[in-house]
Design a protein around this motif. Structure first.
Motif, PDB file in Angstrom:
ATOM      1  N   VAL A  45       0.828  -1.215   0.000  1.00 42.76           N
ATOM      2  CA  VAL A  45       0.000   0.000   0.000  1.00 42.76           C
ATOM      3  C   VAL A  45       0.861   1.263   0.000  1.00 42.76           C
ATOM      4  O   VAL A  45       0.514   2.269  -0.611  1.00 42.76           O
ATOM      5  N   SER A 102      -5.709   9.525  -6.554  1.00 40.14           N
ATOM      6  CA  SER A 102      -7.038   8.919  -6.593  1.00 40.14           C
ATOM      7  C   SER A 102      -7.284   8.110  -5.333  1.00 40.14           C
ATOM      8  O   SER A 102      -6.352   7.802  -4.581  1.00 40.14           O
ATOM      9  N   SER A 103      -8.529   7.789  -5.115  1.00 31.41           N
ATOM     10  CA  SER A 103      -8.906   7.036  -3.934  1.00 31.41           C
ATOM     11  C   SER A 103      -8.242   5.663  -3.976  1.00 31.41           C
ATOM     12  O   SER A 103      -8.201   5.025  -5.024  1.00 31.41           O
ATOM     13  N   GLY A 104      -7.659   5.257  -2.851  1.00 33.71           N
ATOM     14  CA  GLY A 104      -6.939   3.993  -2.815  1.00 33.71           C
ATOM     15  C   GLY A 104      -5.452   4.132  -3.110  1.00 33.71           C
ATOM     16  O   GLY A 104      -4.717   3.148  -3.099  1.00 33.71           O
ATOM     17  N   SER A 129      -4.533   8.085   3.061  1.00 35.75           N
ATOM     18  CA  SER A 129      -4.921   7.872   4.458  1.00 35.75           C
ATOM     19  C   SER A 129      -3.915   6.977   5.169  1.00 35.75           C
ATOM     20  O   SER A 129      -3.534   7.240   6.318  1.00 35.75           O
TER      21      SER A 129
HETATM   22  N1  LIG Z   1      -7.081  -1.776   7.170  1.00 32.37           N
HETATM   23  C1  LIG Z   1      -6.852  -2.131   5.882  1.00 32.37           C
HETATM   24  N2  LIG Z   1      -6.786  -3.424   5.530  1.00 32.37           N
HETATM   25  C2  LIG Z   1      -6.547  -3.790   4.247  1.00 32.37           C
HETATM   26  N3  LIG Z   1      -6.380  -2.936   3.236  1.00 32.37           N
HETATM   27  C3  LIG Z   1      -6.439  -1.621   3.520  1.00 32.37           C
HETATM   28  C4  LIG Z   1      -6.685  -1.151   4.847  1.00 32.37           C
HETATM   29  N4  LIG Z   1      -6.706   0.204   4.824  1.00 32.37           N
HETATM   30  C5  LIG Z   1      -6.471   0.548   3.542  1.00 32.37           C
HETATM   31  N5  LIG Z   1      -6.307  -0.534   2.758  1.00 32.37           N
HETATM   32  C6  LIG Z   1      -6.016  -0.527   1.319  1.00 32.37           C
HETATM   33  O1  LIG Z   1      -4.899   0.284   1.111  1.00 32.37           O
HETATM   34  C7  LIG Z   1      -5.028   1.037  -0.067  1.00 32.37           C
HETATM   35  C8  LIG Z   1      -4.841   2.499   0.229  1.00 32.37           C
HETATM   36  O2  LIG Z   1      -5.940   2.949   0.979  1.00 32.37           O
HETATM   37  P1  LIG Z   1      -6.031   4.415   1.583  1.00 32.37           P
HETATM   38  O3  LIG Z   1      -4.775   4.715   2.288  1.00 32.37           O
HETATM   39  O4  LIG Z   1      -7.287   4.506   2.352  1.00 32.37           O
HETATM   40  O5  LIG Z   1      -6.129   5.289   0.251  1.00 32.37           O
HETATM   41  P2  LIG Z   1      -6.677   6.758   0.077  1.00 32.37           P
HETATM   42  O6  LIG Z   1      -6.778   7.401   1.392  1.00 32.37           O
HETATM   43  O7  LIG Z   1      -5.675   7.415  -0.824  1.00 32.37           O
HETATM   44  O8  LIG Z   1      -7.999   6.630  -0.612  1.00 32.37           O
HETATM   45  C9  LIG Z   1      -6.387   0.704  -0.646  1.00 32.37           C
HETATM   46  O9  LIG Z   1      -6.209  -0.249  -1.660  1.00 32.37           O
HETATM   47  C10 LIG Z   1      -7.117   0.105   0.516  1.00 32.37           C
HETATM   48  O10 LIG Z   1      -8.041  -0.840   0.058  1.00 32.37           O
END
Ligand SMILES: Nc1ncnc2c1ncn2[C@@H]1O[C@H](COP(=O)(O)OP(=O)(O)O)[C@@H](O)[C@H]1O
Ligand SMILES: [Mg+2]
Lengths: 254, 247
Positions: free
Chosen positions: B20, B39-41, B45
């Motif tokens: 990630v 983009s999202s994902g 975060s």
């Molecule tokens: N707790 C988690 N368990 C498994 N996968 C996660 C978890 N949190 C985020 N992901 C995965 O990590 C990737 C990045 O997510 P995230 O950081 O939320 O991206 P953003 O905030 O840019 O939309 C995504 O593919 C998401 O599905």
């Protein structure tokens, strides 16, 4: 109105059921009732006392077990496993069997006059078994608090203990009060099970009276006493449940 | 040159086998405001959560004032209190009044006396025009008000750096402005900030630097004028094109 009608129907119709006189004679005998009932409330107070002593112990032990089931540190995994086994085993055996095993079994091992009493150990049996049910209720409540609440608390620098105490638990408890009340209503009735190890509480007293009068009316007296406590408790639980549901809907709309 | 407040080098985060964060390098100077777009994902975060030690990292170094805070086994609580975080979903504590939400950190973590923390909280709430809401519960507040309280809750800990994770994404459009205004104030006060955002206009206006994340990598970083007007990477161009078409 319809309620009044229903009651009237029962009053009019029930005595016409064939064999009603016999039923009334053995379950609802006025003389026997007058003779035996006055003794029952005092005995019922014994049940209430057991209930009042057991309840805080159950809540405390249940909470501790719920905590144990929630530990996330890998090092404490055995604790978690133990707690899981505990709840499974305690909930998997009928209450009356725990009371028999612990209430009759343990006093045989102890010579002490207070701690060797069967009723004490029957109470212990109630506590350890009910704690397992209550632990599951607490655990469900703790798990229902969203992870983001934990993250917000931790990001402020609160420790995991502080997060549990100030953020997770207060919300969890609020949500499970109705379910806890349900368990307490069951407990209040199951207290009568300790009669099997001997103390003269209300069920046993009624049994003695029944043997004396060859009549089941004393049991009806005991039942009335239980109802006096359990109906208000049940009503209150429903009220709390309804309020909780309204509250949840209220926040969902906002 | 300005002093580095936060430095990430080679930060890796996996969820299971899914990579990630893929060797993130990022320097944040004291007082600097950096926007994370993508983009999202793409991992915005997750990156913020790793910096705040809400998620353990799998590799790499996160230095706060030159000290590696990502080291396994380090006590994370004293570090988190120095870093403020605000979430997309506000995450106010629903069973506490607004005032209590703002004071719980200082009282429980810093040991500030009740009277003092209340006074500080009321003064902070006054500054954002919510002094009269101090004794309300969060669900009585609008989304914009809740998010501003969440910001103030983080500020009450006097953080050295603020992490904002799409703090306006859950808000009705008419409530976005009041929240962004508060972030502008923070900037004016010299707060170091890392801001994950979908608001490109806002990112352009408030940032010293904008980082474009793609599939867990910082694909491109530059001052906003440069990144928005002449992105170097094809993917950045495609992303900006897409969000501009949408907006
Ligand atoms: N707790 C988690 N368990 C498994 N996968 C996660 C978890 N949190 C985020 N992901 C995965 O990590 C990737 C990045 O997510 P995230 O950081 O939320 O991206 P953003 O905030 O840019 O939309 C995504 O593919 C998401 O599905
Ligand atoms: Mg995100």
């Amino acid at each position: 109105m319809s309620t009044v009608l229903a009651v009237a129907l029962v009053v009019v119709l029930v005595p016409r059921i064939p064999g009603w006189d016999k039923v009334r004679g053995s379950f609802f005998d006025g003389d026997t009732f007058g003779e035996t009932f006055p003794k029952l409330p005092g005995r019922f107070w014994y049940d209430i006392q057991i209930f009042l002593i057991c309840t805080p112990c159950i809540l405390l032990l249940g909470l501790l077990i719920a905590f144990a089931r929630n530990v996330r540190t890998p090092a404490l995994y055995p604790l978690r496993l133990f707690a899981t086994l505990y709840t499974d085993i305690m909930r998997g055996v009928p209450m009356i069997l725990w009371i028999t095993i612990i209430g009759f079994g343990v006093p045989g091992l102890i010579q002490n006059r207070t701690w060797g009493k069967a009723v004490v150990w029957a109470g212990v049996a109630l506590v350890v078994a009910y704690a397992a049910y209550v632990a599951e209720v607490f655990r469900a409540g703790i798990e229902s608090v969203h992870e983001s609440q934990r993250a917000a608390a931790r990001s402020l620098g609160l420790s995991s203990r502080q997060t549990m105490m100030h953020v997770v638990l207060p919300q969890a408890v609020r949500r499970v009060v109705p379910a806890l009340m349900n368990d307490l209503v069951s407990l209040q009735k199951d207290v009568a099970l300790v009669s099997i190890v001997g103390p003269v509480e209300v069920l046993r007293e009624a049994g003695i009276a029944k043997a004396k009068f060859y009549n089941f009316t004393p049991y009806i007296g005991a039942a009335i006493l239980f109802l006096c406590v359990s109906i208000p408790l049940t009503r209150m639980t429903d009220h709390l449940l309804a309020r909780e549901r309204r509250r949840m809907q209220g926040t969902a709309v906002r | 040159m300005t002093e580095t407040k936060l430095r990430l080098s080679g930060v890796v985060k996996r969820f299971g086998t899914k990579l990630v964060l893929d060797h993130i390098d990022l320097d944040v100077a004291r007082g600097e405001v950096i926007s994370l777009i993508g983009s999202s994902g793409s991992g915005k975060s997750t990156l913020l959560r790793c910096i705040n030690l809400l998620e353990p990292t799998d590799d790499g170094v996160i230095e706060l004032d030159g000290i590696d805070i990502a080291e396994p086994g380090l006590d994370a609580d004293p570090i988190r209190r120095r870093i403020g975080m605000v979430f997309q979903s506000f995450n106010l504590f629903p069973h506490m009044t607004v005032l209590r939400n703002v004071t719980i950190g200082p009282r429980k973590v810093l040991g500030t006396a009740q009277a003092e923390s209340n006074a500080v909280a009321r003064e902070l709430l006054g500054r954002i025009g919510l002094a009269d809401k101090a004794d309300e519960y969060p669900d009585r507040l609008s989304g914009g008000q809740q998010q501003r309280v969440a910001i103030v809750r983080a500020l009450a800990m006097q953080p050295e750096i603020m992490l904002l994770d799409e703090i306006t994404s859950a808000l009705d459009p008419e409530l976005v402005g009041e929240v962004l205004d508060l972030v502008r104030d923070l900037r004016a006060q010299g707060m170091t900030m890392l801001i994950a955002t979908h608001e490109m206009e806002f990112a352009r206006e408030i940032s010293d630097r904008v980082c474009f994340l793609h599939a867990g990598r910082v694909l491109e970083q530059a001052p906003p004028e440069q990144l928005f007007s002449s992105p170097q990477e094809e993917r950045t161009r495609a992303f900006l094109q897409r969000v501009i078409d949408l907006g």
